[in-house]
Motif scaffolding. Structure first.
Motif, mmCIF file in Angstrom:
data_model
loop_
_atom_site.group_PDB
_atom_site.id
_atom_site.type_symbol
_atom_site.label_atom_id
_atom_site.label_comp_id
_atom_site.label_asym_id
_atom_site.label_seq_id
_atom_site.Cartn_x
_atom_site.Cartn_y
_atom_site.Cartn_z
ATOM 1 N N ASN A 1 2.410 25.375 60.209
ATOM 2 C CA ASN A 1 1.558 25.600 59.036
ATOM 3 C C ASN A 1 0.502 24.506 58.851
ATOM 4 N N LYS A 2 0.438 23.584 59.790
ATOM 5 C CA LYS A 2 -0.477 22.450 59.684
ATOM 6 C C LYS A 2 -1.570 22.548 60.735
ATOM 7 N N ASN A 3 -2.752 22.029 60.409
ATOM 8 C CA ASN A 3 -3.831 21.921 61.379
ATOM 9 C C ASN A 3 -3.814 20.525 62.007
ATOM 10 N N TYR A 4 -4.208 20.461 63.269
ATOM 11 C CA TYR A 4 -4.212 19.198 63.994
ATOM 12 C C TYR A 4 -5.597 18.950 64.582
ATOM 13 N N PHE A 5 -5.990 17.665 64.613
ATOM 14 C CA PHE A 5 -7.276 17.276 65.187
ATOM 15 C C PHE A 5 -7.032 16.798 66.620
ATOM 16 N N VAL A 6 -7.541 17.567 67.581
ATOM 17 C CA VAL A 6 -7.316 17.268 68.999
ATOM 18 C C VAL A 6 -8.652 16.928 69.653
ATOM 19 N N ALA A 7 -8.739 15.732 70.209
ATOM 20 C CA ALA A 7 -9.970 15.291 70.879
ATOM 21 C C ALA A 7 -9.934 15.712 72.345
ATOM 22 N N THR A 8 -11.090 16.110 72.848
ATOM 23 C CA THR A 8 -11.214 16.528 74.237
ATOM 24 C C THR A 8 -12.685 16.420 74.636
ATOM 25 N N SER A 9 -13.038 16.996 75.764
ATOM 26 C CA SER A 9 -14.451 17.019 76.180
ATOM 27 C C SER A 9 -15.074 18.354 75.786
ATOM 28 N N ASP A 10 -16.385 18.369 75.645
ATOM 29 C CA ASP A 10 -17.063 19.618 75.290
ATOM 30 C C ASP A 10 -16.860 20.677 76.369
ATOM 31 N N TYR A 11 -16.728 20.253 77.626
ATOM 32 C CA TYR A 11 -16.490 21.204 78.717
ATOM 33 C C TYR A 11 -15.165 21.944 78.525
ATOM 34 N N LEU A 12 -14.116 21.204 78.219
ATOM 35 C CA LEU A 12 -12.811 21.840 78.032
ATOM 36 C C LEU A 12 -12.777 22.664 76.751
ATOM 37 N N GLN A 13 -13.448 22.176 75.712
ATOM 38 C CA GLN A 13 -13.452 22.920 74.449
ATOM 39 C C GLN A 13 -14.121 24.281 74.609
ATOM 40 N N GLN A 14 -15.048 24.379 75.512
ATOM 41 C CA GLN A 14 -15.735 25.652 75.747
ATOM 42 C C GLN A 14 -14.949 26.566 76.685
ATOM 43 N N GLY A 15 -13.710 26.182 77.016
ATOM 44 C CA GLY A 15 -12.862 27.038 77.838
ATOM 45 C C GLY A 15 -12.751 26.605 79.272
ATOM 46 N N GLY A 16 -13.315 25.428 79.622
ATOM 47 C CA GLY A 16 -13.212 24.933 80.981
ATOM 48 C C GLY A 16 -11.766 24.711 81.385
ATOM 49 N N ASP A 17 -11.485 24.905 82.671
ATOM 50 C CA ASP A 17 -10.125 24.800 83.207
ATOM 51 C C ASP A 17 -9.177 25.770 82.501
ATOM 52 N N ASN A 18 -9.759 26.849 81.988
ATOM 53 C CA ASN A 18 -9.007 27.920 81.326
ATOM 54 C C ASN A 18 -8.288 27.446 80.068
ATOM 55 N N MET A 19 -8.794 26.416 79.414
ATOM 56 C CA MET A 19 -8.199 25.952 78.157
ATOM 57 C C MET A 19 -8.782 26.748 76.992
ATOM 58 N N ILE A 20 -8.493 28.033 76.968
ATOM 59 C CA ILE A 20 -9.105 28.927 75.988
ATOM 60 C C ILE A 20 -8.590 28.701 74.574
ATOM 61 N N PHE A 21 -7.476 28.001 74.424
ATOM 62 C CA PHE A 21 -6.951 27.716 73.083
ATOM 63 C C PHE A 21 -7.893 26.811 72.290
ATOM 64 N N PHE A 22 -8.806 26.107 72.991
ATOM 65 C CA PHE A 22 -9.768 25.245 72.307
ATOM 66 C C PHE A 22 -10.935 26.044 71.703
ATOM 67 N N LYS A 23 -11.150 27.258 72.193
ATOM 68 C CA LYS A 23 -12.287 28.039 71.724
ATOM 69 C C LYS A 23 -12.019 28.558 70.310
ATOM 70 N N ASP A 24 -13.076 28.683 69.524
ATOM 71 C CA ASP A 24 -12.993 29.173 68.143
ATOM 72 C C ASP A 24 -11.992 28.384 67.314
ATOM 73 N N PRO A 25 -12.131 27.063 67.249
ATOM 74 C CA PRO A 25 -11.216 26.266 66.419
ATOM 75 C C PRO A 25 -11.496 26.485 64.932
ATOM 76 N N VAL A 26 -10.623 25.954 64.101
ATOM 77 C CA VAL A 26 -10.864 26.013 62.649
ATOM 78 C C VAL A 26 -12.199 25.342 62.344
ATOM 79 N N LYS A 27 -12.431 24.204 62.977
ATOM 80 C CA LYS A 27 -13.709 23.499 62.850
ATOM 81 C C LYS A 27 -13.876 22.612 64.068
#
Length: 251
Positions: free
Chosen positions: A192-218
């Motif tokens: 029920n909690k939101n977490y702030f996860v730091a990464t690179s813009d490449y991975l946040q856009q789905g790079g290396d198939n990390m699609i969970f980073f796409k469309d974050p709360v903010k």
């Protein structure tokens, strides 16, 4: 008047037929020219850029820190000293920027194993060393993820079974690489909690198939390159301390 119109029509017809009868095709030929040592240097250009080249090389090769041992991304199965170092650098360098802008704290860091592009050799560490580790222009971003998205992130790490660099997270897996325990900041993950996860813009856009980073709360852009964070960290430490630990292990 009719005679003028007739003459005009005849002239136009003649011009159209003339254009059709002429061929406008052209033959184009191409040749590949290799850019190699066979092409002589332009001494004027070489002389002009020499002072800039010397300045850049002096900047890149100046000593920033000392590394007491060779570090390679192949040194561990689920976490490596160099991967831990890079994730911890991002956490340490990005957190003050994020806190100043938002009043919040980064909970975790996730990078990708393939993003470590070089080893870090024993000896003097320079800015060129940082360019070797991170030759890309990747920016640091912080994604606010729901508890459900964090669970997707854990599932990704479980499926990968790879030493993706993490910080702020502790994960235990069994011999089948199934997660048996996972915490963030030494606490169980709250769905029920939101977490702030730091990464690179490449991975946040789905790079290396990390699609969970796409469309974050903010999404927060820190305007801070990952490579620059590495260089800033090297500048402020005397000796690099990096080791394999228990942040991501088989239990």
């Amino acid at each position: 008047m009719k005679s003028y119109k007739l003459a005009y029509l005849l002239l136009c017809s003649f011009l159209v037929l003339s254009c059709k009868s002429e061929s406008n095709s052209a033959k184009i030929e191409a040749q590949r020219i290799a850019i190699d040592q066979r092409i002589p240097q332009d001494t004027a250009i070489t002389s002009y850029i020499a002072p800039y080249k010397e300045h850049i090389n002096a900047t890149l090769d100046s000593a920033l820190a000392y590394n007491p041992g060779n570090l390679s991304k192949d040194d561990g199965e689920l976490n490596t000293a160099i991967g831990n170092l890079m994730a911890d650098i991002l956490m340490e360098q990005a957190n003050p920027v994020f806190r100043q802008r938002t009043g919040q704290k980064i909970d975790a860091v996730l990078l990708n194993h393939g993003g470590i592009r070089a080893s870090l050799n024993k000896g003097i560490v320079t800015a060129r060393s940082a360019y070797g580790l991170m030759p890309f222009e990747n920016e640091i971003v912080v994604a606010e993820l729901s508890g459900a998205k964090v669970q997707e992130m854990l599932q990704y790490l479980e499926d990968a079974g790879t030493a993706h660099p993490v910080s702020g997270v502790q994960i235990k897996m069994n011999n089948n690489y199934k997660i048996t325990e996972a915490t963030i900041n030494d606490k169980s993950i709250d769905s029920n909690k939101n977490y702030f996860v730091a990464t690179s813009d490449y991975l946040q856009q789905g790079g290396d198939n990390m699609i969970f980073f796409k469309d974050p709360v903010k999404l927060y852009h820190l305007d801070y390159k990952l490579r620059n964070a590495i260089i800033d960290y090297f500048r402020k430490v005397d000796t690099i301390k990096a080791k394999i630990d228990n942040r991501l292990i088989k239990d």
